[in-house]
Write an enzyme that holds these catalytic residues in place. Structure first.
Site, PDB file in Angstrom:
ATOM      1  N   LYS A   1     -19.077  63.611  36.578  1.00  0.00           N
ATOM      2  CA  LYS A   1     -18.313  62.508  37.174  1.00  0.00           C
ATOM      3  C   LYS A   1     -18.980  62.090  38.471  1.00  0.00           C
ATOM      4  CE  LYS A   1     -14.807  59.740  37.606  1.00  0.00           C
ATOM      5  NZ  LYS A   1     -15.792  58.620  37.675  1.00  0.00           N
TER       6      LYS A   1
ATOM      7  N   GLN B   1     -21.776  65.567  45.084  1.00  0.00           N
ATOM      8  CA  GLN B   1     -20.617  65.263  44.232  1.00  0.00           C
ATOM      9  C   GLN B   1     -20.065  66.530  43.565  1.00  0.00           C
ATOM     10  OE1 GLN B   1     -20.245  61.589  43.976  1.00  0.00           O
ATOM     11  NE2 GLN B   1     -18.133  62.106  43.554  1.00  0.00           N
TER      12      GLN B   1
ATOM     13  N   LYS C   1     -24.331  61.444  39.433  1.00  0.00           N
ATOM     14  CA  LYS C   1     -24.536  60.185  40.158  1.00  0.00           C
ATOM     15  C   LYS C   1     -25.597  59.390  39.429  1.00  0.00           C
ATOM     16  CE  LYS C   1     -23.053  58.102  43.883  1.00  0.00           C
ATOM     17  NZ  LYS C   1     -21.738  58.291  44.552  1.00  0.00           N
TER      18      LYS C   1
ATOM     19  N   ASP D   1     -20.025  52.636  43.426  1.00  0.00           N
ATOM     20  CA  ASP D   1     -20.560  53.119  44.707  1.00  0.00           C
ATOM     21  C   ASP D   1     -21.144  51.876  45.373  1.00  0.00           C
ATOM     22  OD1 ASP D   1     -21.192  55.880  46.149  1.00  0.00           O
ATOM     23  OD2 ASP D   1     -23.000  54.691  46.386  1.00  0.00           O
TER      24      ASP D   1
ATOM     25  N   SER E   1     -10.200  58.522  40.886  1.00  0.00           N
ATOM     26  CA  SER E   1     -10.877  58.339  39.596  1.00  0.00           C
ATOM     27  C   SER E   1     -10.396  59.388  38.609  1.00  0.00           C
ATOM     28  CB  SER E   1     -12.397  58.460  39.756  1.00  0.00           C
ATOM     29  OG  SER E   1     -12.949  57.273  40.276  1.00  0.00           O
TER      30      SER E   1
HETATM   31  P1  NDP Z   1     -20.092  48.651  49.300  1.00  0.00           P
HETATM   32  O1  NDP Z   1     -21.255  48.181  48.527  1.00  0.00           O
HETATM   33  O2  NDP Z   1     -18.751  48.103  49.002  1.00  0.00           O
HETATM   34  O3  NDP Z   1     -20.341  48.459  50.856  1.00  0.00           O
HETATM   35  C1  NDP Z   1     -21.440  49.043  51.484  1.00  0.00           C
HETATM   36  C2  NDP Z   1     -21.418  48.680  52.952  1.00  0.00           C
HETATM   37  O4  NDP Z   1     -22.406  49.456  53.631  1.00  0.00           O
HETATM   38  C3  NDP Z   1     -21.763  47.234  53.199  1.00  0.00           C
HETATM   39  O5  NDP Z   1     -21.142  46.798  54.371  1.00  0.00           O
HETATM   40  C4  NDP Z   1     -23.285  47.298  53.366  1.00  0.00           C
HETATM   41  O6  NDP Z   1     -23.811  46.227  54.109  1.00  0.00           O
HETATM   42  C5  NDP Z   1     -23.431  48.607  54.121  1.00  0.00           C
HETATM   43  N1  NDP Z   1     -24.746  49.187  53.813  1.00  0.00           N
HETATM   44  C6  NDP Z   1     -25.195  49.567  52.608  1.00  0.00           C
HETATM   45  N2  NDP Z   1     -26.446  50.023  52.680  1.00  0.00           N
HETATM   46  C7  NDP Z   1     -26.803  49.926  53.955  1.00  0.00           C
HETATM   47  C8  NDP Z   1     -27.970  50.241  54.663  1.00  0.00           C
HETATM   48  N3  NDP Z   1     -29.063  50.761  54.038  1.00  0.00           N
HETATM   49  N4  NDP Z   1     -27.960  50.035  56.005  1.00  0.00           N
HETATM   50  C9  NDP Z   1     -26.868  49.510  56.614  1.00  0.00           C
HETATM   51  N5  NDP Z   1     -25.738  49.189  55.996  1.00  0.00           N
HETATM   52  C10 NDP Z   1     -25.698  49.395  54.693  1.00  0.00           C
HETATM   53  O7  NDP Z   1     -20.104  50.236  49.124  1.00  0.00           O
HETATM   54  P2  NDP Z   1     -18.924  51.290  49.376  1.00  0.00           P
HETATM   55  O8  NDP Z   1     -18.031  50.838  50.468  1.00  0.00           O
HETATM   56  O9  NDP Z   1     -18.357  51.638  48.057  1.00  0.00           O
HETATM   57  O10 NDP Z   1     -19.778  52.568  49.858  1.00  0.00           O
HETATM   58  C11 NDP Z   1     -20.022  52.848  51.231  1.00  0.00           C
HETATM   59  C12 NDP Z   1     -20.353  54.326  51.378  1.00  0.00           C
HETATM   60  O11 NDP Z   1     -19.227  55.105  50.933  1.00  0.00           O
HETATM   61  C13 NDP Z   1     -21.539  54.821  50.559  1.00  0.00           C
HETATM   62  O12 NDP Z   1     -22.189  55.849  51.280  1.00  0.00           O
HETATM   63  C14 NDP Z   1     -20.875  55.420  49.329  1.00  0.00           C
HETATM   64  O13 NDP Z   1     -21.700  56.391  48.716  1.00  0.00           O
HETATM   65  C15 NDP Z   1     -19.657  56.043  49.958  1.00  0.00           C
HETATM   66  N6  NDP Z   1     -18.532  56.320  49.052  1.00  0.00           N
HETATM   67  C16 NDP Z   1     -17.984  55.355  48.258  1.00  0.00           C
HETATM   68  C17 NDP Z   1     -16.911  55.644  47.452  1.00  0.00           C
HETATM   69  C18 NDP Z   1     -16.247  54.599  46.648  1.00  0.00           C
HETATM   70  O14 NDP Z   1     -15.230  54.914  46.013  1.00  0.00           O
HETATM   71  N7  NDP Z   1     -16.713  53.358  46.628  1.00  0.00           N
HETATM   72  C19 NDP Z   1     -16.375  57.004  47.362  1.00  0.00           C
HETATM   73  C20 NDP Z   1     -16.960  57.943  48.285  1.00  0.00           C
HETATM   74  C21 NDP Z   1     -18.017  57.583  49.076  1.00  0.00           C
HETATM   75  P3  NDP Z   1     -24.607  45.052  53.326  1.00  0.00           P
HETATM   76  O15 NDP Z   1     -23.551  44.240  52.640  1.00  0.00           O
HETATM   77  O16 NDP Z   1     -25.323  44.330  54.405  1.00  0.00           O
HETATM   78  O17 NDP Z   1     -25.545  45.726  52.349  1.00  0.00           O
HETATM   79  O1  2IT Z   2     -19.340  59.043  46.195  1.00  0.00           O
HETATM   80  C1  2IT Z   2     -18.293  59.013  45.498  1.00  0.00           C
HETATM   81  O2  2IT Z   2     -17.501  59.948  45.483  1.00  0.00           O
HETATM   82  C2  2IT Z   2     -18.032  57.806  44.706  1.00  0.00           C
HETATM   83  N1  2IT Z   2     -18.804  56.848  44.799  1.00  0.00           N
HETATM   84  C3  2IT Z   2     -16.857  57.752  43.790  1.00  0.00           C
HETATM   85  C4  2IT Z   2     -17.191  58.401  42.467  1.00  0.00           C
HETATM   86  C5  2IT Z   2     -16.135  58.263  41.381  1.00  0.00           C
HETATM   87  O3  2IT Z   2     -16.418  58.776  40.302  1.00  0.00           O
HETATM   88  O4  2IT Z   2     -15.080  57.687  41.622  1.00  0.00           O
END
Ligand code: NDP
Ligand code: 2IT
Length: 450
Positions: A93, A114, A129, A169, A381
């Site tokens: 997952k 993860q 992942k 992600d 999830s």
């Molecule tokens: P999104 O794509 O929705 O948003 C990502 C955000 O981070 C955007 O504002 C983006 O800016 C910025 N960003 C991405 N890459 C970079 C970079 N290299 N440098 C600077 N800013 C950056 O992703 P999420 O919100 O889903 O994910 C954000 C973080 O949270 C990640 O690390 C992800 O692994 C983690 N995460 C996500 C989960 C989920 O359920 N979605 C669960 C657990 C963790 P821009 O638009 O300019 O690229």
């Molecule tokens: O980093 C994370 O934990 C996620 N992007 C969510 C993974 C999931 O299976 O919901």
């Protein structure tokens, strides 16, 4: 720096040799192995079972070509990945990331973390992942759809509701999950819970969209209450990023009585001393897929600064890095500490460099590591998988309450493990150990099959 335990040193050297040139993966493994020093003192038999030698090696890593046709009719080629890291406690997952920075090292660090995160949720999920170096930015809906369909045309043979369940992600939200799900269904002729983060009309869970950000705040609230007899109320908060995690962290922190004054994207950050107007950010990011600087068009009293790193120079009580790995380094940590930060909790995966983490811990700043603090997304999830299996759906409040309960539990598991293993309050160590022990036990019972 050498490990005190020579066995751990040997494991790490093997990982270095096998994964040369993969700095993110090595960084994530080193941090976890450092946490295991006190575990090996108490449980030296772990060496003979080879659990640690096995847990740092993915069970399976798939790499594949993804060809698709862009709007001008030209064929484009990207690389797709899926790492199936560990299946000891449940089907694989973990999310899919679409970002030009994606490579084997990034996917493996995320898959490795993860494993421990999913274990901490208490739900039966192994760790995985995947993703691609495809950049969704600036692409039309049609291009994103054709990419997703091509990606799934290979991925489908490796996944399944009892095998491996991907999700979102960075760069993968409701739009991408929809295209991926549609293609899986078309190829297999099965409507099953093979992906999470689905739309609400076709098997998605209420509160999954909000879950990572909300969960981050529930974790932080519990950490503040237990370790500092404090709360979000009246606090100033800085949140990096403006994607899925950042937006719902902002919403929940605000509901809990805090004022969020800054958010960012990869180009720069906004500062609004009155408190971020989240509806404006949502309209820019969720509706228009625009840039954070457009916030000033709606709120001219706010300021925009080019360059995303400067955000850590803003004075705040609580910092929630919610963008990407290694976005907050030792210098940034120094600035936050000098400005009196009391708590840092990671919404992104591995956003703080090892130097930053060490500085926070030395300064007595409460520090909630990603594996624990952002586990609310994957936990929900897991709840989506349960609902799909039952062919039933819970209300928003039911899911939200289960999520809150899970996050409070994760905090206490990590905190208790930090005490039991001799470094009370070190939640990095506590989360790594608590996540590990369950997986290690399951691996031991299942024999040396992998
Ligand atoms: P999104 O794509 O929705 O948003 C990502 C955000 O981070 C955007 O504002 C983006 O800016 C910025 N960003 C991405 N890459 C970079 C970079 N290299 N440098 C600077 N800013 C950056 O992703 P999420 O919100 O889903 O994910 C954000 C973080 O949270 C990640 O690390 C992800 O692994 C983690 N995460 C996500 C989960 C989920 O359920 N979605 C669960 C657990 C963790 P821009 O638009 O300019 O690229
Ligand atoms: O980093 C994370 O934990 C996620 N992007 C969510 C993974 C999931 O299976 O919901």
């Amino acid at each position: 720096m050498e490990f005190k335990n020579s066995y751990l040193q040997g494991v790490y050297e093997t990982v270095q040799r096998r994964n040369a040139g993969e700095p993110e993966f090595l960084q994530a493994v080193r941090e976890v192995l450092e946490s295991f020093e006190p575990v090996l003192e108490k449980r030296p038999e772990l060496e003979k079972t080879g659990i640690i030698d096995r847990i740092v090696e993915p069970e399976r890593m798939i790499t594949f070509r993804v060809s698709w046709v862009d709007d001008s009719g030209k064929v484009q080629v990207n690389r797709g990945y899926r790492v199936q890291f560990n299946s000891a406690i449940g089907p694989y997952k973990g999310g899919l990331r679409l970002h030009p920075s994606v490579n084997a090292s990034v996917i493996k660090f995320l898959g490795f973390e993860q494993v421990f995160k999913n274990s901490l949720t208490g739900l039966p999920m192994g760790g995985a992942k995947g993703g691609s170096d495809f950049d969704p930015k600036g692409k039309s809906d049609g291009e994103v759809m054709r990419f997703c369909q091509s990606f799934m045309t290979e991925l489908y043979r490796h996944i399944g509701p009892d095998t491996d369940v991907p999700a979102g992600d960075i760069g993968v939200g409701a739009r991408e999950i929809g295209y991926l799900f549609g293609q899986y269904k078309r190829i297999t002729n099965q409507f099953v819970g093979v992906l999470t983060g689905k739309g609400l009309t076709y098997g998605g869970s209420l509160a999954r969209k909000e879950a990572t950000g909300f969960g981050l705040c529930y974790f932080t609230q519990e950490m503040l209450a237990e370790m500092k007899q404090d709360s979000f109320a009246g606090k100033t908060v800085v949140i990096s990023g403006s994607g899925n995690v950042a937006i719902y962290a902002c919403q929940k922190a605000t509901q809990l009585g805090a004022k969020v004054v800054a958010m960012s994207d990869s180009n720069g950050f906004i500062y609004d001393e009155k408190g971020i107007d989240l509806a404006v950010v949502q309209e820019i990011k969720e509706v228009r897929r625009g840039r954070i600087k457009e916030y000033l068009d709606a709120v001219p009293t706010a300021t925009y600064t080019q360059g995303c790193r400067g955000i850590w120079g803003i004075k705040c009580d609580i910092a929630l890095p919610c963008a990407t790995q290694n976005e907050l380094d030792g210098d940034d940590a120094g600035k936050l500490i000098a400005n009196g930060v009391m708590a840092v909790a990671e919404g992104a995966n591995m956003p703080s460099t090892p130097e930053a983490v060490a500085k926070f811990q030395k300064a007595g700043v409460l520090f909630g590591p990603a594996k624990a603090a952002n586990a609310g997304g994957v936990a929900t999830s897991g709840l989506e998988m349960s609902q799909n299996s039952m062919r039933y759906s819970w209300s928003f409040d039911e899911v939200d309450e289960k999520l809150r309960h899970i996050m409070v539990g994760i905090f206490h598991n990590a905190y208790d493990a930090s005490k039991e293993f001799g470094d009370a309050g070190n939640l990095v160590m506590g989360a790594n150990i608590a996540g590990f022990l369950k997986v290690a036990d399951a691996m031991q019972w299942q024999g040396v099959a992998y």
